[in-house]
Design an enzyme around this catalytic site. Structure first.
Site, PDB file in Angstrom:
ATOM      1  N   ASP A 197       0.868  -1.171   0.000  1.00  2.00           N
ATOM      2  CA  ASP A 197       0.000   0.000   0.000  1.00  2.00           C
ATOM      3  C   ASP A 197       0.910   1.227   0.000  1.00  2.00           C
ATOM      4  OD1 ASP A 197      -1.706   2.109   0.476  1.00  2.00           O
ATOM      5  OD2 ASP A 197      -2.658   1.237   2.242  1.00  2.00           O
ATOM      6  N   VAL A 198       0.964   1.932  -1.116  1.00  2.00           N
ATOM      7  CA  VAL A 198       1.917   3.041  -1.248  1.00  2.00           C
ATOM      8  C   VAL A 198       1.570   4.217  -0.345  1.00  2.00           C
ATOM      9  CG1 VAL A 198       2.536   2.408  -3.605  1.00  2.00           C
ATOM     10  CG2 VAL A 198       0.725   4.107  -3.218  1.00  2.00           C
ATOM     11  N   TYR A 241      -4.901  15.570 -10.534  1.00  2.00           N
ATOM     12  CA  TYR A 241      -3.969  14.666 -11.218  1.00  2.00           C
ATOM     13  C   TYR A 241      -2.751  15.413 -11.734  1.00  2.00           C
ATOM     14  CZ  TYR A 241      -2.285  11.203 -14.596  1.00  2.00           C
ATOM     15  OH  TYR A 241      -1.510  10.315 -15.311  1.00  2.00           O
ATOM     16  N   LYS A 286       1.163  15.271 -10.637  1.00  2.00           N
ATOM     17  CA  LYS A 286       2.196  14.825 -11.570  1.00  2.00           C
ATOM     18  C   LYS A 286       3.295  15.865 -11.730  1.00  2.00           C
ATOM     19  CE  LYS A 286       0.888  10.683 -12.714  1.00  2.00           C
ATOM     20  NZ  LYS A 286       1.731   9.523 -12.358  1.00  2.00           N
TER      21      LYS A 286
END
Length: 248
Positions: free
Chosen positions: A54-55, A147, A151
Protein backbone atom coordinates in the site's frame (compact mmCIF):
# COMPACT_ATOMS: atom_id res chain seq x y z
CA UNK A 1 17.84 -7.40 -14.49
CA UNK A 2 16.11 -7.48 -11.11
CA UNK A 3 13.15 -5.14 -11.34
CA UNK A 4 10.47 -3.92 -8.95
CA UNK A 5 7.26 -2.67 -10.56
CA UNK A 6 4.86 -0.73 -8.34
CA UNK A 7 1.23 -0.60 -9.41
CA UNK A 8 1.52 -3.93 -11.19
CA UNK A 9 -1.95 -5.34 -10.51
CA UNK A 10 -3.59 -3.64 -13.51
CA UNK A 11 -3.13 -1.27 -16.44
CA UNK A 12 0.30 -0.16 -17.62
CA UNK A 13 1.98 -1.34 -14.43
CA UNK A 14 0.79 -4.87 -15.07
CA UNK A 15 1.86 -4.60 -18.71
CA UNK A 16 5.35 -3.54 -17.60
CA UNK A 17 5.76 -6.30 -15.02
CA UNK A 18 4.58 -9.05 -17.35
CA UNK A 19 6.68 -7.73 -20.24
CA UNK A 20 9.88 -7.62 -18.18
CA UNK A 21 9.26 -11.12 -16.88
CA UNK A 22 8.72 -12.43 -20.38
CA UNK A 23 11.99 -10.81 -21.46
CA UNK A 24 13.76 -13.00 -18.93
CA UNK A 25 14.17 -10.50 -16.11
CA UNK A 26 13.45 -11.31 -12.48
CA UNK A 27 10.53 -9.16 -11.38
CA UNK A 28 8.70 -8.32 -8.18
CA UNK A 29 5.18 -7.03 -8.75
CA UNK A 30 3.86 -4.67 -6.06
CA UNK A 31 0.32 -3.35 -5.50
CA UNK A 32 -2.53 -3.44 -2.99
CA UNK A 33 -4.60 -6.11 -4.72
CA UNK A 34 -2.64 -9.29 -4.06
CA UNK A 35 -5.15 -11.55 -5.83
CA UNK A 36 -4.57 -9.70 -9.10
CA UNK A 37 -0.82 -9.65 -8.46
CA UNK A 38 -0.74 -13.43 -8.19
CA UNK A 39 -2.39 -13.73 -11.60
CA UNK A 40 0.00 -11.16 -13.08
CA UNK A 41 2.99 -12.99 -11.61
CA UNK A 42 1.87 -16.20 -13.31
CA UNK A 43 1.87 -14.34 -16.63
CA UNK A 44 5.30 -12.84 -15.92
CA UNK A 45 6.97 -16.20 -15.37
CA UNK A 46 7.75 -18.83 -12.73
CA UNK A 47 10.24 -16.65 -10.83
CA UNK A 48 8.04 -13.55 -10.59
CA UNK A 49 7.13 -12.38 -7.09
CA UNK A 50 3.78 -10.99 -5.95
CA UNK A 51 4.23 -8.59 -3.03
CA UNK A 52 1.36 -6.70 -1.41
CA UNK A 53 2.11 -3.00 -0.96
CA UNK A 54 0.00 0.00 0.00
CA UNK A 55 1.92 3.04 -1.25
CA UNK A 56 0.02 5.31 1.15
CA UNK A 57 1.47 3.45 4.15
CA UNK A 58 5.16 3.99 4.95
CA UNK A 59 5.66 0.73 6.83
CA UNK A 60 3.99 -1.21 4.01
CA UNK A 61 6.32 0.41 1.44
CA UNK A 62 9.44 -0.46 3.40
CA UNK A 63 8.35 -4.01 4.14
CA UNK A 64 7.34 -4.63 0.51
CA UNK A 65 10.59 -3.29 -0.93
CA UNK A 66 12.67 -5.34 1.50
CA UNK A 67 10.66 -8.47 0.68
CA UNK A 68 11.17 -7.81 -3.02
CA UNK A 69 14.91 -7.16 -2.62
CA UNK A 70 15.34 -10.33 -0.57
CA UNK A 71 13.41 -12.41 -3.08
CA UNK A 72 15.21 -10.98 -6.11
CA UNK A 73 18.66 -10.82 -4.54
CA UNK A 74 18.84 -7.04 -4.99
CA UNK A 75 17.19 -4.35 -7.09
CA UNK A 76 18.51 -3.04 -10.42
CA UNK A 77 15.40 -1.18 -11.55
CA UNK A 78 12.35 0.43 -9.98
CA UNK A 79 9.29 1.41 -11.97
CA UNK A 80 6.61 3.50 -10.27
CA UNK A 81 3.45 3.08 -12.34
CA UNK A 82 0.87 3.78 -9.64
CA UNK A 83 -1.43 6.74 -10.27
CA UNK A 84 -4.99 7.95 -9.78
CA UNK A 85 -6.78 10.74 -11.60
CA UNK A 86 -10.00 12.02 -10.05
CA UNK A 87 -12.09 13.91 -12.58
CA UNK A 88 -13.93 16.96 -11.22
CA UNK A 89 -13.98 20.76 -11.50
CA UNK A 90 -11.13 22.18 -9.44
CA UNK A 91 -13.48 23.98 -7.05
CA UNK A 92 -15.35 20.74 -6.31
CA UNK A 93 -12.30 18.75 -5.27
CA UNK A 94 -12.51 18.25 -1.52
CA UNK A 95 -9.59 17.75 0.88
CA UNK A 96 -9.91 13.97 0.67
CA UNK A 97 -9.59 14.00 -3.13
CA UNK A 98 -6.48 16.18 -2.97
CA UNK A 99 -4.92 13.99 -0.27
CA UNK A 100 -5.61 10.76 -2.15
CA UNK A 101 -4.03 12.14 -5.33
CA UNK A 102 -0.93 13.43 -3.54
CA UNK A 103 -0.59 10.36 -1.32
CA UNK A 104 -0.77 7.96 -4.26
CA UNK A 105 0.94 9.89 -7.04
CA UNK A 106 3.68 11.71 -5.11
CA UNK A 107 4.18 10.70 -1.48
CA UNK A 108 3.94 7.00 -2.32
CA UNK A 109 6.66 7.46 -4.95
CA UNK A 110 8.86 9.16 -2.35
CA UNK A 111 8.31 6.40 0.21
CA UNK A 112 8.96 3.54 -2.20
CA UNK A 113 12.03 5.24 -3.67
CA UNK A 114 13.50 5.97 -0.25
CA UNK A 115 13.07 2.32 0.69
CA UNK A 116 14.65 1.11 -2.56
CA UNK A 117 17.45 3.68 -2.66
CA UNK A 118 20.10 1.64 -0.77
CA UNK A 119 19.58 -1.26 -3.19
CA UNK A 120 19.60 0.99 -6.27
CA UNK A 121 22.73 2.75 -5.06
CA UNK A 122 24.50 -0.56 -4.52
CA UNK A 123 23.60 -1.79 -8.03
CA UNK A 124 24.03 1.55 -9.80
CA UNK A 125 20.43 1.02 -10.85
CA UNK A 126 17.66 3.04 -12.43
CA UNK A 127 14.22 4.27 -11.42
CA UNK A 128 11.46 5.36 -13.79
CA UNK A 129 8.21 7.13 -12.91
CA UNK A 130 5.20 7.29 -15.20
CA UNK A 131 4.03 10.87 -15.64
CA UNK A 132 1.55 12.81 -17.77
CA UNK A 133 1.76 15.35 -20.57
CA UNK A 134 -0.56 17.56 -18.49
CA UNK A 135 2.04 17.61 -15.75
CA UNK A 136 4.76 19.08 -17.95
CA UNK A 137 3.92 19.66 -21.62
CA UNK A 138 0.47 21.26 -21.65
CA UNK A 139 -1.59 23.44 -19.32
CA UNK A 140 -3.63 21.51 -16.79
CA UNK A 141 -6.66 19.98 -18.50
CA UNK A 142 -10.11 21.05 -17.30
CA UNK A 143 -11.27 18.52 -14.73
CA UNK A 144 -7.80 17.11 -14.05
CA UNK A 145 -6.45 19.58 -11.50
CA UNK A 146 -5.60 17.08 -8.77
CA UNK A 147 -3.97 14.67 -11.22
CA UNK A 148 -1.87 17.21 -13.06
CA UNK A 149 -0.83 19.12 -9.94
CA UNK A 150 0.32 15.84 -8.41
CA UNK A 151 2.20 14.82 -11.57
CA UNK A 152 3.96 18.18 -11.69
CA UNK A 153 5.00 17.58 -8.08
CA UNK A 154 6.14 14.05 -8.99
CA UNK A 155 8.41 15.45 -11.68
CA UNK A 156 10.09 17.77 -9.15
CA UNK A 157 10.41 14.83 -6.77
CA UNK A 158 12.25 12.81 -9.43
CA UNK A 159 14.49 15.80 -10.07
CA UNK A 160 15.26 16.08 -6.35
CA UNK A 161 16.28 12.42 -6.11
CA UNK A 162 18.47 12.80 -9.21
CA UNK A 163 20.25 15.85 -7.81
CA UNK A 164 20.92 14.29 -4.42
CA UNK A 165 21.72 10.76 -5.69
CA UNK A 166 23.51 11.07 -9.05
CA UNK A 167 24.80 7.49 -8.97
CA UNK A 168 21.25 6.26 -9.67
CA UNK A 169 19.51 6.95 -12.97
CA UNK A 170 16.17 8.70 -12.36
CA UNK A 171 13.80 9.11 -15.31
CA UNK A 172 10.50 10.94 -15.72
CA UNK A 173 8.65 8.83 -18.27
CA UNK A 174 5.84 10.91 -19.78
CA UNK A 175 3.15 8.82 -21.45
CA UNK A 176 0.41 10.02 -23.78
CA UNK A 177 -2.94 8.30 -24.21
CA UNK A 178 -2.47 4.54 -23.93
CA UNK A 179 -5.18 2.02 -23.11
CA UNK A 180 -2.77 -0.66 -21.90
CA UNK A 181 -3.30 -4.30 -22.79
CA UNK A 182 -6.24 -6.67 -22.54
CA UNK A 183 -8.22 -7.88 -19.55
CA UNK A 184 -6.68 -6.77 -16.26
CA UNK A 185 -3.83 -5.18 -18.21
CA UNK A 186 -6.22 -2.64 -19.67
CA UNK A 187 -6.09 0.71 -17.91
CA UNK A 188 -8.74 1.37 -15.32
CA UNK A 189 -7.75 5.00 -15.06
CA UNK A 190 -11.23 6.32 -15.83
CA UNK A 191 -13.07 3.93 -13.53
CA UNK A 192 -15.35 5.89 -11.23
CA UNK A 193 -15.45 9.04 -13.32
CA UNK A 194 -18.64 11.08 -13.53
CA UNK A 195 -19.67 10.19 -17.09
CA UNK A 196 -21.78 13.30 -17.59
CA UNK A 197 -18.94 15.58 -16.58
CA UNK A 198 -16.49 13.59 -18.71
CA UNK A 199 -18.77 14.16 -21.70
CA UNK A 200 -18.57 17.91 -21.03
CA UNK A 201 -14.79 18.19 -20.79
CA UNK A 202 -13.77 15.67 -23.45
CA UNK A 203 -14.68 17.99 -26.37
CA UNK A 204 -12.67 20.76 -24.69
CA UNK A 205 -9.61 18.49 -24.50
CA UNK A 206 -10.01 17.70 -28.20
CA UNK A 207 -10.52 21.34 -29.17
CA UNK A 208 -7.37 22.43 -27.34
CA UNK A 209 -5.31 19.70 -28.98
CA UNK A 210 -4.58 17.74 -25.81
CA UNK A 211 -5.86 14.55 -27.46
CA UNK A 212 -4.52 13.34 -30.80
CA UNK A 213 -7.50 11.15 -31.64
CA UNK A 214 -5.44 7.96 -31.38
CA UNK A 215 -3.91 5.74 -28.71
CA UNK A 216 -0.30 4.78 -28.16
CA UNK A 217 0.40 1.12 -28.93
CA UNK A 218 1.30 -0.47 -25.60
CA UNK A 219 4.03 -2.54 -27.25
CA UNK A 220 5.77 0.62 -28.41
CA UNK A 221 5.53 2.07 -24.92
CA UNK A 222 7.03 -1.08 -23.43
CA UNK A 223 9.85 -1.14 -25.98
CA UNK A 224 10.91 2.42 -25.18
CA UNK A 225 10.70 1.86 -21.42
CA UNK A 226 12.83 -1.26 -21.73
CA UNK A 227 15.53 0.75 -23.51
CA UNK A 228 15.51 3.34 -20.71
CA UNK A 229 15.86 0.70 -18.02
CA UNK A 230 18.81 -0.97 -19.77
CA UNK A 231 20.71 1.98 -21.25
CA UNK A 232 23.27 2.25 -18.45
CA UNK A 233 23.23 6.04 -18.42
CA UNK A 234 21.02 8.73 -16.97
CA UNK A 235 17.94 9.57 -19.05
CA UNK A 236 16.33 12.58 -17.30
CA UNK A 237 13.10 12.50 -19.27
CA UNK A 238 11.40 10.58 -22.06
CA UNK A 239 8.07 11.48 -23.65
CA UNK A 240 6.11 9.01 -25.77
CA UNK A 241 2.77 10.08 -27.24
CA UNK A 242 0.58 8.69 -30.02
CA UNK A 243 0.76 10.18 -33.49
CA UNK A 244 -2.38 11.84 -34.88
CA UNK A 245 -4.32 9.60 -37.27
CA UNK A 246 -2.84 9.71 -40.78
CA UNK A 247 -4.88 11.62 -43.30
CA UNK A 248 -3.97 11.27 -46.96
Amino acid sequence: MKAVVVGASSGLGRCIGVDLGRRGDRVALLARRRDRLVDAAKEAGPDALAVACDVTDESSCRAAVEEAAAGLGGIDALVYATGIGPLAPVEKLDADAWRRAMDTNVIGAALVTSAALPHLTKSGGVAAYLSSIGGSLTPSWPGFAAYHVSKAALEKLVEAFRVEHPSVGFTRFVVGDCAGGEGDSRTGFNDGWDREYAAQVYPVWRQRGYLTGSLLDVEEFLRVLDVVLRCGGTVPEVTVTPRPPFQA
